[in-house]
Scaffold this motif. Structure first.
Motif, PDB file in Angstrom:
ATOM      1  N   ALA A  61       0.845  -1.203   0.000  1.00  0.00           N
ATOM      2  CA  ALA A  61       0.000   0.000   0.000  1.00  0.00           C
ATOM      3  C   ALA A  61       0.881   1.255   0.000  1.00  0.00           C
ATOM      4  CB  ALA A  61      -0.938  -0.007   1.207  1.00  0.00           C
ATOM      5  N   ASP A  62       1.913   1.259   0.836  1.00  0.00           N
ATOM      6  CA  ASP A  62       2.834   2.401   0.872  1.00  0.00           C
ATOM      7  C   ASP A  62       3.546   2.570  -0.468  1.00  0.00           C
ATOM      8  OD1 ASP A  62       2.084   2.769   3.524  1.00  0.00           O
ATOM      9  OD2 ASP A  62       3.964   1.967   4.351  1.00  0.00           O
ATOM     10  N   ALA A  63       3.904   1.458  -1.094  1.00  0.00           N
ATOM     11  CA  ALA A  63       4.583   1.504  -2.389  1.00  0.00           C
ATOM     12  C   ALA A  63       3.687   2.135  -3.453  1.00  0.00           C
ATOM     13  CB  ALA A  63       4.999   0.093  -2.815  1.00  0.00           C
ATOM     14  N   ARG A  64       2.436   1.751  -3.461  1.00  0.00           N
ATOM     15  CA  ARG A  64       1.497   2.333  -4.423  1.00  0.00           C
ATOM     16  C   ARG A  64       1.351   3.836  -4.179  1.00  0.00           C
ATOM     17  NH1 ARG A  64      -0.909  -2.627  -3.101  1.00  0.00           N
ATOM     18  NH2 ARG A  64      -1.016  -4.010  -4.910  1.00  0.00           N
ATOM     19  N   THR A  65       1.305   4.232  -2.927  1.00  0.00           N
ATOM     20  CA  THR A  65       1.148   5.639  -2.571  1.00  0.00           C
ATOM     21  C   THR A  65       2.282   6.495  -3.124  1.00  0.00           C
ATOM     22  OG1 THR A  65      -0.071   5.085  -0.571  1.00  0.00           O
ATOM     23  CG2 THR A  65       0.951   7.253  -0.623  1.00  0.00           C
ATOM     24  N   ILE A  66       3.496   5.951  -3.158  1.00  0.00           N
ATOM     25  CA  ILE A  66       4.620   6.745  -3.673  1.00  0.00           C
ATOM     26  C   ILE A  66       4.874   6.505  -5.165  1.00  0.00           C
ATOM     27  CG2 ILE A  66       5.703   6.994  -1.417  1.00  0.00           C
ATOM     28  CD1 ILE A  66       7.767   4.864  -2.274  1.00  0.00           C
ATOM     29  N   GLY A  67       3.986   5.748  -5.822  1.00  0.00           N
ATOM     30  CA  GLY A  67       4.042   5.627  -7.276  1.00  0.00           C
ATOM     31  C   GLY A  67       4.746   4.408  -7.842  1.00  0.00           C
ATOM     32  N   ILE A  68       5.034   3.418  -7.027  1.00  0.00           N
ATOM     33  CA  ILE A  68       5.639   2.187  -7.554  1.00  0.00           C
ATOM     34  C   ILE A  68       4.577   1.449  -8.353  1.00  0.00           C
ATOM     35  CG2 ILE A  68       6.674  -0.033  -6.940  1.00  0.00           C
ATOM     36  CD1 ILE A  68       7.945   1.377  -4.520  1.00  0.00           C
ATOM     37  N   SER A  69       4.943   0.977  -9.517  1.00  0.00           N
ATOM     38  CA  SER A  69       3.974   0.348 -10.423  1.00  0.00           C
ATOM     39  C   SER A  69       3.466  -0.990  -9.903  1.00  0.00           C
ATOM     40  CB  SER A  69       4.601   0.144 -11.807  1.00  0.00           C
ATOM     41  OG  SER A  69       5.543  -0.907 -11.773  1.00  0.00           O
ATOM     42  N   GLU A  70       2.260  -1.306 -10.306  1.00  0.00           N
ATOM     43  CA  GLU A  70       1.673  -2.609  -9.976  1.00  0.00           C
ATOM     44  C   GLU A  70       2.560  -3.739 -10.508  1.00  0.00           C
ATOM     45  OE1 GLU A  70      -1.197  -3.267  -8.141  1.00  0.00           O
ATOM     46  OE2 GLU A  70      -1.093  -1.129  -7.708  1.00  0.00           O
ATOM     47  N   GLN A  71       3.110  -3.553 -11.700  1.00  0.00           N
ATOM     48  CA  GLN A  71       3.962  -4.589 -12.284  1.00  0.00           C
ATOM     49  C   GLN A  71       5.169  -4.873 -11.397  1.00  0.00           C
ATOM     50  OE1 GLN A  71       5.908  -3.728 -16.048  1.00  0.00           O
ATOM     51  NE2 GLN A  71       5.688  -5.866 -16.669  1.00  0.00           N
ATOM     52  N   LYS A  72       5.803  -3.824 -10.891  1.00  0.00           N
ATOM     53  CA  LYS A  72       6.956  -4.030 -10.008  1.00  0.00           C
ATOM     54  C   LYS A  72       6.544  -4.762  -8.734  1.00  0.00           C
ATOM     55  CE  LYS A  72      10.790  -1.021 -10.788  1.00  0.00           C
ATOM     56  NZ  LYS A  72      11.650   0.037 -10.274  1.00  0.00           N
ATOM     57  N   LEU A  73       5.367  -4.468  -8.222  1.00  0.00           N
ATOM     58  CA  LEU A  73       4.896  -5.138  -7.011  1.00  0.00           C
ATOM     59  C   LEU A  73       4.528  -6.590  -7.292  1.00  0.00           C
ATOM     60  CD1 LEU A  73       2.779  -2.299  -5.395  1.00  0.00           C
ATOM     61  CD2 LEU A  73       5.016  -3.137  -4.678  1.00  0.00           C
ATOM     62  N   TYR A  74       3.830  -6.833  -8.385  1.00  0.00           N
ATOM     63  CA  TYR A  74       3.396  -8.194  -8.708  1.00  0.00           C
ATOM     64  C   TYR A  74       4.569  -9.122  -8.993  1.00  0.00           C
ATOM     65  CZ  TYR A  74      -1.324  -6.263  -9.266  1.00  0.00           C
ATOM     66  OH  TYR A  74      -2.524  -5.634  -9.068  1.00  0.00           O
ATOM     67  N   LEU A  75       5.606  -8.602  -9.621  1.00  0.00           N
ATOM     68  CA  LEU A  75       6.724  -9.453 -10.025  1.00  0.00           C
ATOM     69  C   LEU A  75       7.863  -9.491  -9.014  1.00  0.00           C
ATOM     70  CD1 LEU A  75       6.776  -8.662 -13.833  1.00  0.00           C
ATOM     71  CD2 LEU A  75       5.939 -10.720 -12.687  1.00  0.00           C
ATOM     72  N   LEU A  76       7.697  -8.818  -7.906  1.00  0.00           N
ATOM     73  CA  LEU A  76       8.761  -8.751  -6.912  1.00  0.00           C
ATOM     74  C   LEU A  76       9.178 -10.130  -6.407  1.00  0.00           C
ATOM     75  CD1 LEU A  76      10.642  -6.919  -5.334  1.00  0.00           C
ATOM     76  CD2 LEU A  76       8.816  -6.606  -3.653  1.00  0.00           C
ATOM     77  N   ALA A  77       8.229 -11.020  -6.226  1.00  0.00           N
ATOM     78  CA  ALA A  77       8.551 -12.365  -5.737  1.00  0.00           C
ATOM     79  C   ALA A  77       9.406 -13.146  -6.748  1.00  0.00           C
ATOM     80  CB  ALA A  77       7.282 -13.139  -5.418  1.00  0.00           C
ATOM     81  N   ALA A  78       9.379 -12.718  -8.000  1.00  0.00           N
ATOM     82  CA  ALA A  78      10.152 -13.380  -9.053  1.00  0.00           C
ATOM     83  C   ALA A  78      11.109 -12.387  -9.715  1.00  0.00           C
ATOM     84  CB  ALA A  78       9.206 -13.982 -10.094  1.00  0.00           C
ATOM     85  N   TRP A  79      11.678 -11.490  -8.916  1.00  0.00           N
ATOM     86  CA  TRP A  79      12.519 -10.422  -9.453  1.00  0.00           C
ATOM     87  C   TRP A  79      13.690 -10.939 -10.283  1.00  0.00           C
ATOM     88  CZ3 TRP A  79      17.651 -10.180  -8.205  1.00  0.00           C
ATOM     89  CH2 TRP A  79      18.071 -10.879  -7.074  1.00  0.00           C
ATOM     90  N   GLU A  80      14.220 -12.090  -9.936  1.00  0.00           N
ATOM     91  CA  GLU A  80      15.368 -12.617 -10.685  1.00  0.00           C
ATOM     92  C   GLU A  80      15.002 -12.955 -12.126  1.00  0.00           C
ATOM     93  OE1 GLU A  80      18.329 -14.838  -7.740  1.00  0.00           O
ATOM     94  OE2 GLU A  80      16.259 -15.569  -7.559  1.00  0.00           O
TER      95      GLU A  80
END
Length: 152
Positions: A61-80
């Protein structure tokens, strides 16, 4: 109570207020000098590893508030596997955060630390390590006291 319902445990903020206040101060200190977007991504990634639903909910929620994209959040678990989405600096931070959080071999591998050194000046690296240590403590507090995110 069904198997999906769980009783909340002790409220650390009320029953150990000095510890809770110290954690708040530690959290604020650990963030200093770090990019806010990197902070929220690292906090979310560590919380994913530790299965801390409360912290994942809060930091996404905090990440969205500062403008981090949904894509970056969704793929974070598979960042590699998400090539091109995260910067080299973010990737080095995630690798270090994972190594500190999991300690699979009982230590942080030199190669992971050296990669982080290439992207972070020494003070910033110390802050990043402090950030990871702090979120791991928060995760353990939330998981052990069974803090659950509110359903929206």
């Amino acid at each position: 109570m069904t198997t999906t319902e769980r009783k909340t445990r002790v409220d650390l903020a009320r029953k150990a207020p000095a510890v809770y206040k110290a954690m708040i101060a530690l959290d604020a200190a650990a963030r200093q000098g770090l990019d806010p977007e990197l902070v929220e991504l690292v906090l979310t990634r560590c919380s994913q590893i530790n299965h801390c639903a409360w912290c994942i909910d809060m930091h996404t929620a905090d990440a969205r508030t500062i403008g981090i994209s949904e894509q970056k959040l969704y793929l974070l678990a598979a960042w590699e596997e998400a090539h091109g989405l995260y910067t080299d600096k973010e990737r080095a931070a995630f690798a270090l955060a994972e190594a500190i959080t999991v300690l699979t071999d009982g230590f942080v591998p030199d190669s992971v630390y050296e990669e982080a050194e290439e992207h972070f000046e020494e003070t910033e690296l110390a802050q990043l390590i402090s950030l990871v240590l702090t979120i791991n403590a928060w995760n353990r507090i939330a998981v052990s006291t069974r803090k659950t995110p509110r359903v929206r």
